[in-house]
Design a protein around this motif. Sequence first.
Motif, PDB file in Angstrom:
ATOM      1  N   PHE A  52       0.712  -1.247  -0.142  1.00 29.70           N
ATOM      2  CA  PHE A  52      -0.060   0.031  -0.042  1.00 29.70           C
ATOM      3  C   PHE A  52       0.859   1.196   0.012  1.00 29.70           C
ATOM      4  O   PHE A  52       0.554   2.122  -0.570  1.00 29.70           O
ATOM      5  CB  PHE A  52      -0.739  -0.008   1.125  1.00 29.70           C
ATOM      6  CG  PHE A  52      -1.717   1.229   1.359  1.00 29.70           C
ATOM      7  CD1 PHE A  52      -2.667   1.440   0.305  1.00 29.70           C
ATOM      8  CD2 PHE A  52      -1.594   2.182   2.220  1.00 29.70           C
ATOM      9  CE1 PHE A  52      -3.570   2.638   0.292  1.00 29.70           C
ATOM     10  CE2 PHE A  52      -2.312   3.344   2.228  1.00 29.70           C
ATOM     11  CZ  PHE A  52      -3.362   3.235   1.320  1.00 29.70           C
ATOM     12  N   ALA A  53       2.124   1.345   0.472  1.00 24.92           N
ATOM     13  CA  ALA A  53       3.032   2.436   0.463  1.00 24.92           C
ATOM     14  C   ALA A  53       3.253   2.788  -1.073  1.00 24.92           C
ATOM     15  O   ALA A  53       3.488   3.864  -1.497  1.00 24.92           O
ATOM     16  CB  ALA A  53       4.256   1.862   1.247  1.00 24.92           C
ATOM     17  N   GLU A  54       3.270   1.589  -1.727  1.00 31.28           N
ATOM     18  CA  GLU A  54       3.643   1.869  -3.152  1.00 31.28           C
ATOM     19  C   GLU A  54       2.385   2.422  -3.753  1.00 31.28           C
ATOM     20  O   GLU A  54       2.482   3.173  -4.783  1.00 31.28           O
ATOM     21  CB  GLU A  54       4.011   0.531  -3.916  1.00 31.28           C
ATOM     22  CG  GLU A  54       5.440   0.074  -3.353  1.00 31.28           C
ATOM     23  CD  GLU A  54       6.607   0.643  -3.792  1.00 31.28           C
ATOM     24  OE1 GLU A  54       6.565   1.492  -4.913  1.00 31.28           O
ATOM     25  OE2 GLU A  54       7.578   0.865  -2.917  1.00 31.28           O
ATOM     26  N   VAL A  55       1.168   2.014  -3.524  1.00 33.47           N
ATOM     27  CA  VAL A  55      -0.034   2.431  -4.076  1.00 33.47           C
ATOM     28  C   VAL A  55      -0.243   3.862  -3.783  1.00 33.47           C
ATOM     29  O   VAL A  55      -0.574   4.647  -4.583  1.00 33.47           O
ATOM     30  CB  VAL A  55      -1.130   1.540  -3.388  1.00 33.47           C
ATOM     31  CG1 VAL A  55      -2.435   2.096  -3.929  1.00 33.47           C
ATOM     32  CG2 VAL A  55      -0.881   0.066  -4.085  1.00 33.47           C
ATOM     33  N   ARG A  56      -0.033   4.186  -2.585  1.00 30.58           N
ATOM     34  CA  ARG A  56      -0.235   5.535  -2.039  1.00 30.58           C
ATOM     35  C   ARG A  56       0.982   6.443  -2.678  1.00 30.58           C
ATOM     36  O   ARG A  56       0.509   7.842  -2.936  1.00 30.58           O
ATOM     37  CB  ARG A  56       0.085   5.750  -0.543  1.00 30.58           C
ATOM     38  CG  ARG A  56       0.105   6.912   0.076  1.00 30.58           C
ATOM     39  CD  ARG A  56      -1.385   7.240   0.335  1.00 30.58           C
ATOM     40  NE  ARG A  56      -1.564   8.749   0.957  1.00 30.58           N
ATOM     41  CZ  ARG A  56      -2.593   9.206   1.229  1.00 30.58           C
ATOM     42  NH1 ARG A  56      -3.854   8.687   1.099  1.00 30.58           N
ATOM     43  NH2 ARG A  56      -2.655  10.216   2.003  1.00 30.58           N
ATOM     44  N   ARG A  57       2.135   6.068  -3.018  1.00 30.46           N
ATOM     45  CA  ARG A  57       2.837   7.227  -3.782  1.00 30.46           C
ATOM     46  C   ARG A  57       2.346   7.186  -5.103  1.00 30.46           C
ATOM     47  O   ARG A  57       2.455   8.330  -5.806  1.00 30.46           O
ATOM     48  CB  ARG A  57       4.234   6.571  -3.815  1.00 30.46           C
ATOM     49  CG  ARG A  57       5.143   6.723  -2.489  1.00 30.46           C
ATOM     50  CD  ARG A  57       6.778   6.336  -2.550  1.00 30.46           C
ATOM     51  NE  ARG A  57       6.718   4.617  -2.636  1.00 30.46           N
ATOM     52  CZ  ARG A  57       7.057   4.255  -1.673  1.00 30.46           C
ATOM     53  NH1 ARG A  57       6.945   4.870  -0.501  1.00 30.46           N
ATOM     54  NH2 ARG A  57       7.146   2.824  -1.731  1.00 30.46           N
ATOM     55  N   ALA A  58       1.810   6.534  -5.853  1.00 27.20           N
ATOM     56  CA  ALA A  58       1.237   6.279  -7.302  1.00 27.20           C
ATOM     57  C   ALA A  58      -0.198   7.215  -7.065  1.00 27.20           C
ATOM     58  O   ALA A  58      -0.446   7.781  -8.121  1.00 27.20           O
ATOM     59  CB  ALA A  58       1.229   5.019  -7.981  1.00 27.20           C
ATOM     60  N   GLU A  59      -0.793   7.008  -6.241  1.00 32.64           N
ATOM     61  CA  GLU A  59      -2.236   7.363  -6.162  1.00 32.64           C
ATOM     62  C   GLU A  59      -2.453   8.126  -4.763  1.00 32.64           C
ATOM     63  O   GLU A  59      -2.901   7.457  -3.720  1.00 32.64           O
ATOM     64  CB  GLU A  59      -3.354   6.316  -6.186  1.00 32.64           C
ATOM     65  CG  GLU A  59      -3.454   5.864  -7.756  1.00 32.64           C
ATOM     66  CD  GLU A  59      -4.011   6.728  -8.725  1.00 32.64           C
ATOM     67  OE1 GLU A  59      -4.476   7.770  -8.285  1.00 32.64           O
ATOM     68  OE2 GLU A  59      -3.795   6.560  -9.927  1.00 32.64           O
ATOM     69  N   PRO A  60      -2.094   9.285  -4.409  1.00 31.30           N
ATOM     70  CA  PRO A  60      -2.296   9.794  -3.202  1.00 31.30           C
ATOM     71  C   PRO A  60      -3.547  10.050  -2.557  1.00 31.30           C
ATOM     72  O   PRO A  60      -3.665  10.120  -1.230  1.00 31.30           O
ATOM     73  CB  PRO A  60      -2.036  11.474  -3.411  1.00 31.30           C
ATOM     74  CG  PRO A  60      -1.067  11.148  -4.696  1.00 31.30           C
ATOM     75  CD  PRO A  60      -1.876  10.217  -5.522  1.00 31.30           C
ATOM     76  N   GLU A  61      -4.602   9.659  -3.055  1.00 30.77           N
ATOM     77  CA  GLU A  61      -6.098   9.445  -2.491  1.00 30.77           C
ATOM     78  C   GLU A  61      -6.130   8.126  -2.120  1.00 30.77           C
ATOM     79  O   GLU A  61      -7.649   8.039  -1.482  1.00 30.77           O
ATOM     80  CB  GLU A  61      -7.124   9.991  -3.582  1.00 30.77           C
ATOM     81  CG  GLU A  61      -6.986  11.701  -3.842  1.00 30.77           C
ATOM     82  CD  GLU A  61      -7.917  11.897  -4.980  1.00 30.77           C
ATOM     83  OE1 GLU A  61      -8.755  11.092  -5.335  1.00 30.77           O
ATOM     84  OE2 GLU A  61      -7.972  13.018  -5.448  1.00 30.77           O
ATOM     85  N   ALA A  62      -5.660   7.255  -2.356  1.00 29.06           N
ATOM     86  CA  ALA A  62      -5.808   5.770  -2.062  1.00 29.06           C
ATOM     87  C   ALA A  62      -5.902   5.794  -0.595  1.00 29.06           C
ATOM     88  O   ALA A  62      -5.180   6.390   0.439  1.00 29.06           O
ATOM     89  CB  ALA A  62      -4.735   4.775  -2.538  1.00 29.06           C
ATOM     90  N   ARG A  63      -6.701   4.977   0.281  1.00 35.38           N
ATOM     91  CA  ARG A  63      -6.894   4.548   1.395  1.00 35.38           C
ATOM     92  C   ARG A  63      -6.797   2.937   1.638  1.00 35.38           C
ATOM     93  O   ARG A  63      -7.280   2.188   0.665  1.00 35.38           O
ATOM     94  CB  ARG A  63      -8.352   5.095   1.994  1.00 35.38           C
ATOM     95  CG  ARG A  63      -8.443   6.493   1.952  1.00 35.38           C
ATOM     96  CD  ARG A  63      -7.479   7.251   2.854  1.00 35.38           C
ATOM     97  NE  ARG A  63      -7.925   8.725   2.786  1.00 35.38           N
ATOM     98  CZ  ARG A  63      -7.429   9.475   2.105  1.00 35.38           C
ATOM     99  NH1 ARG A  63      -6.344   9.375   1.303  1.00 35.38           N
ATOM    100  NH2 ARG A  63      -7.552  10.658   2.360  1.00 35.38           N
ATOM    101  N   LEU A  64      -6.470   2.784   2.696  1.00 33.65           N
ATOM    102  CA  LEU A  64      -6.527   1.129   3.093  1.00 33.65           C
ATOM    103  C   LEU A  64      -7.299   1.014   4.334  1.00 33.65           C
ATOM    104  O   LEU A  64      -6.809   1.572   5.344  1.00 33.65           O
ATOM    105  CB  LEU A  64      -5.210   0.490   3.382  1.00 33.65           C
ATOM    106  CG  LEU A  64      -5.103  -0.909   3.661  1.00 33.65           C
ATOM    107  CD1 LEU A  64      -5.765  -1.787   2.690  1.00 33.65           C
ATOM    108  CD2 LEU A  64      -3.586  -1.146   3.820  1.00 33.65           C
ATOM    109  N   ARG A  65      -8.423   0.061   4.418  1.00 34.10           N
ATOM    110  CA  ARG A  65      -9.049  -0.078   5.715  1.00 34.10           C
ATOM    111  C   ARG A  65      -8.938  -1.540   6.113  1.00 34.10           C
ATOM    112  O   ARG A  65      -9.122  -2.488   5.072  1.00 34.10           O
ATOM    113  CB  ARG A  65     -10.612   0.121   5.533  1.00 34.10           C
ATOM    114  CG  ARG A  65     -10.937   1.487   5.358  1.00 34.10           C
ATOM    115  CD  ARG A  65     -12.438   1.838   5.166  1.00 34.10           C
ATOM    116  NE  ARG A  65     -13.093   1.686   6.318  1.00 34.10           N
ATOM    117  CZ  ARG A  65     -14.399   1.805   6.371  1.00 34.10           C
ATOM    118  NH1 ARG A  65     -14.976   2.482   5.571  1.00 34.10           N
ATOM    119  NH2 ARG A  65     -15.029   1.693   7.631  1.00 34.10           N
TER     120      ARG A  65
END
Length: 577
Positions: A335-348
Amino acid sequence: MRIGLLTDGGYPYTTGESRLWCDRLVRGLARHEFDIFALSRSREQEERGLVALPPQVRRVRTAPLWAAPESRHGANKRAERGYGRRERREFAARFERLASAICTGGAASAESPEASDGFADGLYGLAALAREYGGLGAELRSETAVRILETACRTPGANRAVQAARVPDHLAFAGLLERALRPLSLDWYGDDALGAVDLSHAASGGRAALPGLLAKRFCGVPLLVTEYGVQLRTQYLANAQLAAPVRALEAGFQLRLAAEVYARAELITPGNTHARRWQERCGADRAKLRTVYPGMAADCFHAVGEGAYGGDPHTLVWVGRVEPAKDLIALLHAFAEVRRAEPEARLRLISAPVRGAEAHGYLAHCRALAAQLFPDEAADAHAVGDNPVSFEEIGGPEAPELADAYAAGSVVVLSSVVEGFPLSLVEAMFCGRATVSTDTGAVVEVIGGTGLVVPPRNPRALADACLALLRDPERRSRLGAAARARALELFTVEQNVTAFRGIYLELMSHNPVHRENADDAAAPQPFARPAESHVPGRWAAPTAARVGSGAAPSRVPGPLAVLMRDHLDIAEEGAGA
């Protein structure tokens, strides 16, 4: 028909892995009668009590295998009296055969189940001894048993790890073996218990199937074995903390027991191909194997699956139990990689209530890692708001119900490194959610092309798959719809109940019941009670019909009576002509 349902730590107790599917099976087959024979695993489980049982459950017999043998109820009343010299000689001979098979091999094969087998000879010999002279607890814990076990470990051809066993290892394994063989000393194998049922259905392999083996041996009752999680694999994982010699001995016993169960069962129903492969490796005959997927309730996910809750298009959801096998560490790094590519991403991360020191420790480690990976955002462990990662529990303020957990996002993620049948994945499919999963256990079989699958322990691949779905709403929708259709076709309670209804009838058609009190000249009865004694009232005619010149039964099915009357009229016309 009368079914003897055999469970170990599950139904009808309020806790246990098999509780839900057994309860759904019993309630779904309301026209059959069920006798429950349950082994409990702890005092706490018994204190929590039993689930509410439907009327088709005629009786429940329980045996606590956690208690000391002398305090157990349901055991043979002579269980702990001392054996005489003759009985001790018989015990030593049978136990020697069993111990030798555990240490050196000699399990029965599926191709020749009737071949001479030391494990089977020892097991059934000990069971017969317990049945005739009383239980085995004291003898299995005796010095004689430990000496026999020590000799077997030093036999040429014994497993190398077993040969390294010392006295503490022999004592430890003797204690484990005594506990595992306690079902041999129960008083369940007479005409007032398992001997009175038409079919024994073990809800798992291993210890739960032991009473079924003895019911077949002593009473001729056919045995059906269902394994949704392979018991042998579960035991291997549970014994990881034991000393190497004890672990090797325990593995030898579990392997021989699994092979014996598979050889004697009329039919084996694995819950997926992953479990089926394990069973085949343990000697199960392919002709006896029939995959029956677990039945899961889909009603509570209907609103989400029909699109009433669209879910946040930027949110990834993980649902499950917090434990190391779920590999939340890899998910957080992905998710850290996802967050860098998509700043609006969330993980629940939404879990069942955490229990146990190991689970609490693992959860604390995951929270610390999340704070380290996202230091600038200082994620509160329980809030959802602007924090990129949230840790929640089912029943909490943000996810009061299980369906709401899946409705929270648009993509459901499974990151496990060890998985049997992925129940959370099926629930996500019921909800029409696109999924990203690791290739472990039965995941590929369950998904069937309706989701993305990546190698386990690969955060980069996991991140790429999540990004692909987050950036493509049309693909998410297409995969979610296909997943829901697949789940409704294969994994519902209705398909599970229908499958077992047919299996029960098939087995009984090939295994008619022979009753000891029946006349020798009488034909075998396919059911304990005649089927016509259960003619449903809605099919019964209000008045008796006359058949030929004899008096008819007082209740004849209406449609059948009409057909019989028409047939007789045609026959009389033909005779008159």
